[in-house]
Design an enzyme around this catalytic site. Structure first.
Site, PDB file in Angstrom:
ATOM      1  N   LYS A 212       4.246 -20.866 -17.283  1.00  0.00           N
ATOM      2  CA  LYS A 212       4.172 -22.075 -18.242  1.00  0.00           C
ATOM      3  C   LYS A 212       5.427 -22.493 -19.016  1.00  0.00           C
ATOM      4  O   LYS A 212       5.985 -23.669 -19.042  1.00  0.00           O
ATOM      5  CB  LYS A 212       3.228 -21.908 -19.129  1.00  0.00           C
ATOM      6  CG  LYS A 212       1.460 -21.889 -18.562  1.00  0.00           C
ATOM      7  CD  LYS A 212       1.193 -23.131 -17.669  1.00  0.00           C
ATOM      8  CE  LYS A 212       1.512 -23.161 -16.403  1.00  0.00           C
ATOM      9  NZ  LYS A 212       0.785 -24.328 -15.854  1.00  0.00           N
TER      10      LYS A 212
ATOM     11  N   TYR B  92       1.315 -15.164 -16.790  1.00  0.00           N
ATOM     12  CA  TYR B  92       0.926 -16.622 -16.944  1.00  0.00           C
ATOM     13  C   TYR B  92       1.683 -17.472 -17.942  1.00  0.00           C
ATOM     14  O   TYR B  92       2.177 -18.727 -17.772  1.00  0.00           O
ATOM     15  CB  TYR B  92      -0.553 -16.970 -17.402  1.00  0.00           C
ATOM     16  CG  TYR B  92      -1.116 -18.267 -17.435  1.00  0.00           C
ATOM     17  CD1 TYR B  92      -1.462 -19.049 -16.355  1.00  0.00           C
ATOM     18  CD2 TYR B  92      -1.376 -18.824 -18.725  1.00  0.00           C
ATOM     19  CE1 TYR B  92      -1.802 -20.478 -16.411  1.00  0.00           C
ATOM     20  CE2 TYR B  92      -1.734 -20.178 -19.105  1.00  0.00           C
ATOM     21  CZ  TYR B  92      -2.045 -21.071 -18.056  1.00  0.00           C
ATOM     22  OH  TYR B  92      -2.528 -22.127 -18.002  1.00  0.00           O
TER      23      TYR B  92
ATOM     24  N   SER C 157     -12.724 -25.723 -17.874  1.00  0.00           N
ATOM     25  CA  SER C 157     -12.471 -25.489 -16.281  1.00  0.00           C
ATOM     26  C   SER C 157     -12.724 -24.041 -15.789  1.00  0.00           C
ATOM     27  O   SER C 157     -13.020 -23.507 -16.541  1.00  0.00           O
ATOM     28  CB  SER C 157     -11.111 -26.257 -16.100  1.00  0.00           C
ATOM     29  OG  SER C 157     -10.142 -25.219 -16.165  1.00  0.00           O
TER      30      SER C 157
ATOM     31  N   SER D 245       1.186 -25.788 -20.595  1.00  0.00           N
ATOM     32  CA  SER D 245       0.384 -25.290 -21.468  1.00  0.00           C
ATOM     33  C   SER D 245       1.056 -24.838 -22.779  1.00  0.00           C
ATOM     34  O   SER D 245       2.109 -24.319 -22.627  1.00  0.00           O
ATOM     35  CB  SER D 245      -0.309 -24.118 -20.882  1.00  0.00           C
ATOM     36  OG  SER D 245      -0.938 -23.321 -21.724  1.00  0.00           O
TER      37      SER D 245
END
Length: 327
Positions: free
Chosen positions: A151, A147, A182, A120
């Site tokens: 990544k 997070y 999503s 990402s």
């Protein structure tokens, strides 16, 4: 969408999912839509290292080939779960790291083969603190930071994996799918806020079909082997910030990941040449189905376009993880 395109091109696709009910339903839908009956489900929970090892054992005992390994599963929040370890790091990096290691003998036997790690742009905000790498994450601010850290770990993992596997015929790539509409983030948004955010998501985020294109490009495009270890976005190589191309940090992360994955000294050994030659000579009905190399000729194909099977050199067997860990 990644699995669907691979199935349309004639691949045998293994969907590795945490939820048996949803995984089997997805496999059924993919078989129906692609017309390819060789799409199967196998159970895998990346948060559970015993499950990762069980999956690898089952896969290696039942599947003769692995040409493409796509790490596409991930979480953005710990949800209600409170573990004694960093759950985001476990699912987004340590589980895939261990799985790759356990499947390397099969990837080497089927070389040339590829590993694609779905990363990402959030890696640009990441910063790895090796003293606190596996500390539990509590609170949404820590989760956002954790997070981004995972990544960054994805990008460094692809870089170090490429270095470790140089000369083996296995190439590795980190792929940014773009901002995709999503469940990855909305599933953790409070229920009252979702009706407000969903219309905005449809307007500004990429459809899953578009998000699948860069991972597919890294998995199938001819001629990108010299770019092993690099980071791709929008089907092109992109430069990464210094923290994401720090080879010392990448190697340090590799060593820390081995420890956190519970890899023992004996598991670090490379397969000997005799065992590799025996594996590569194993008969397989998948190796001669199509006579040409798989490739993505159109980075963003129209929905009406059909897969060009004439561009496939052999029948590929690919393992694809779903975009989110399923409940």
């Amino acid at each position: 969408m990644t699995a669907l395109e691979l199935a349309r091109r004639g691949a045998r696709v293994v969907l590795a999912c945490r939820s048996r009910e949803r995984g089997e339903a997805a496999a059924f839908d993919l078989r129906q839509e692609s017309g390819n009956n060789e799409v199967i489900f196998m159970a895998l929970d990346l948060a559970n290292l015993a499950s990762v090892r069980a999956f690898a054992t089952a896969f290696l005992s039942s599947e003769p080939r692995l040409d493409i390994l796509i790490h596409n599963a991930g979480i953005s929040s710990c949800g209600r779960t409170r573990e004694a370890f960093n759950l985001l790091l476990r699912v987004n990096h340590i589980g895939p790291f261990l799985l790759t290691h356990l499947l390397l003998p099969c990837l080497k036997a089927c070389a040339p083969s590829r590993v694609v790690v779905v990363a990402s742009a959030a890696h640009c905000r990441g910063r790895l603190d090796f003293k606190r790498l596996d500390r539990p994450v509590v609170g949404w601010r820590q989760e956002l930071r954790a997070y981004a850290d995972t990544k960054l770990a994805n990008v460094l993992f692809a870089r170090e994996l490429a270095n470790q596997l140089e000369g083996t015929g296995i190439t590795c790539y980190a792929a940014h799918p773009g901002p995709v509409n999503s469940e990855l983030f909305l599933r953790h948004v409070p229920g009252w806020l979702r009706p407000l955010l969903r219309p905005l998501a449809w307007l500004v985020l990429r459809a899953p079909r578009g998000g699948a294109q860069t991972p597919l490009y890294c998995a199938l495009q001819e001629g990108i082997e010299p770019l092993s270890g690099r980071y791709f976005a929008n089907c092109h190589v992109e430069e990464v910030p210094p923290a994401a191309r720090d080879d010392r940090a990448a190697h340090r992360l590799w060593e820390a990941s081995k420890r956190l994955a519970g890899l023992g000294p004996g598991e670090d050994a490379e397969p000997d040449e005799d065992s590799q030659s025996e594996d590569s000579g194993a008969p397989s009905s998948l190796s001669t189905t199509h006579p040409e190399e798989p490739t993505v000729s159109q980075p963003y194909p129209s929905p009406q376009s059909s897969p060009d099977l004439s561009k496939m050199t052999h029948r590929i067997q690919a393992k694809v993880e779903p975009e989110t860990q399923l409940s």
